[in-house]
Design a protein around this motif. Structure first.
Motif, PDB file in Angstrom:
ATOM      1  N   VAL A  39       1.047  -1.337  -0.078  1.00 51.62           N
ATOM      2  CA  VAL A  39      -0.271  -0.040   0.290  1.00 51.62           C
ATOM      3  C   VAL A  39       0.346   1.069  -0.190  1.00 51.62           C
ATOM      4  CG1 VAL A  39      -1.512   1.570   1.586  1.00 51.62           C
ATOM      5  CG2 VAL A  39      -2.312  -1.689   1.104  1.00 51.62           C
ATOM      6  N   ASP A  40       1.965   1.455   0.707  1.00 54.20           N
ATOM      7  CA  ASP A  40       2.827   2.321   0.402  1.00 54.20           C
ATOM      8  C   ASP A  40       3.045   2.749  -1.003  1.00 54.20           C
ATOM      9  OD1 ASP A  40       2.370   2.416   3.566  1.00 54.20           O
ATOM     10  OD2 ASP A  40       3.693   1.622   4.124  1.00 54.20           O
ATOM     11  N   ILE A  47       0.658   9.291  -5.982  1.00 53.95           N
ATOM     12  CA  ILE A  47       1.151  10.051  -5.652  1.00 53.95           C
ATOM     13  C   ILE A  47       2.213  11.348  -7.151  1.00 53.95           C
ATOM     14  CG2 ILE A  47       2.142  12.063  -4.820  1.00 53.95           C
ATOM     15  CD1 ILE A  47       0.817  10.270  -1.730  1.00 53.95           C
ATOM     16  N   SER A  48       3.289  10.531  -7.465  1.00 61.62           N
ATOM     17  CA  SER A  48       4.284  10.444  -8.774  1.00 61.62           C
ATOM     18  C   SER A  48       3.986  10.849  -9.409  1.00 61.62           C
ATOM     19  CB  SER A  48       5.056   9.893  -8.738  1.00 61.62           C
ATOM     20  OG  SER A  48       5.870   9.405  -6.976  1.00 61.62           O
ATOM     21  N   VAL A  49       2.174   9.968  -9.904  1.00 61.17           N
ATOM     22  CA  VAL A  49       2.319   9.873 -11.450  1.00 61.17           C
ATOM     23  C   VAL A  49       1.026  10.964 -11.169  1.00 61.17           C
ATOM     24  CG1 VAL A  49       0.565   9.011 -12.265  1.00 61.17           C
ATOM     25  CG2 VAL A  49       2.088   8.150 -12.090  1.00 61.17           C
ATOM     26  N   ALA A  53       1.370  14.589 -13.684  1.00 61.59           N
ATOM     27  CA  ALA A  53       0.299  14.923 -14.674  1.00 61.59           C
ATOM     28  C   ALA A  53       0.587  16.807 -14.711  1.00 61.59           C
ATOM     29  CB  ALA A  53      -0.443  13.820 -14.578  1.00 61.59           C
ATOM     30  N   LEU A  54      -0.001  16.542 -13.518  1.00 57.30           N
ATOM     31  CA  LEU A  54      -0.343  17.778 -12.901  1.00 57.30           C
ATOM     32  C   LEU A  54       0.906  18.757 -13.826  1.00 57.30           C
ATOM     33  CD1 LEU A  54      -1.444  17.665  -9.134  1.00 57.30           C
ATOM     34  CD2 LEU A  54      -2.582  18.626 -11.755  1.00 57.30           C
TER      35      LEU A  54
END
Length: 83
Positions: A39-40, A47-49, A53-54
């Motif tokens: 899960v970690d 979060i990295s993706v 993307a942002l």
């Protein structure tokens, strides 16, 4: 015959000791509470993706007016496209 028995005894003891050591190592690894779970890792990747993307969307909107038109013009002149 005695030499064969001694050799077999030595090999049996050696195998027994290796088995006990392997059992202790496995028990130690299974008893460890530290480590990284699935899960970690999945959360870090997600979060990295999202941040990537942002960042990519922000750079695209920032440079849409300046970079892309000049890039298409350069590609058209490179291939002598008259369209």
């Amino acid at each position: 015959m005695r030499k064969i028995k001694e050799n077999m005894n030595r090999l049996a003891v050696k195998g027994y000791v290796k088995g006990i050591r392997a059992k202790e190592r496995i028990a130690c690894v299974l008893a460890q509470k530290s480590g990284e779970g699935f899960v970690d890792t999945a959360l870090k990747i997600l979060i990295s993706v999202v941040i990537g993307a942002l960042l990519l969307a922000g750079l695209y909107t920032l440079f849409k007016d300046t970079v892309l038109p000049t890039l298409t013009d350069k590609v058209r002149t490179l291939f002598n496209y008259q369209g």
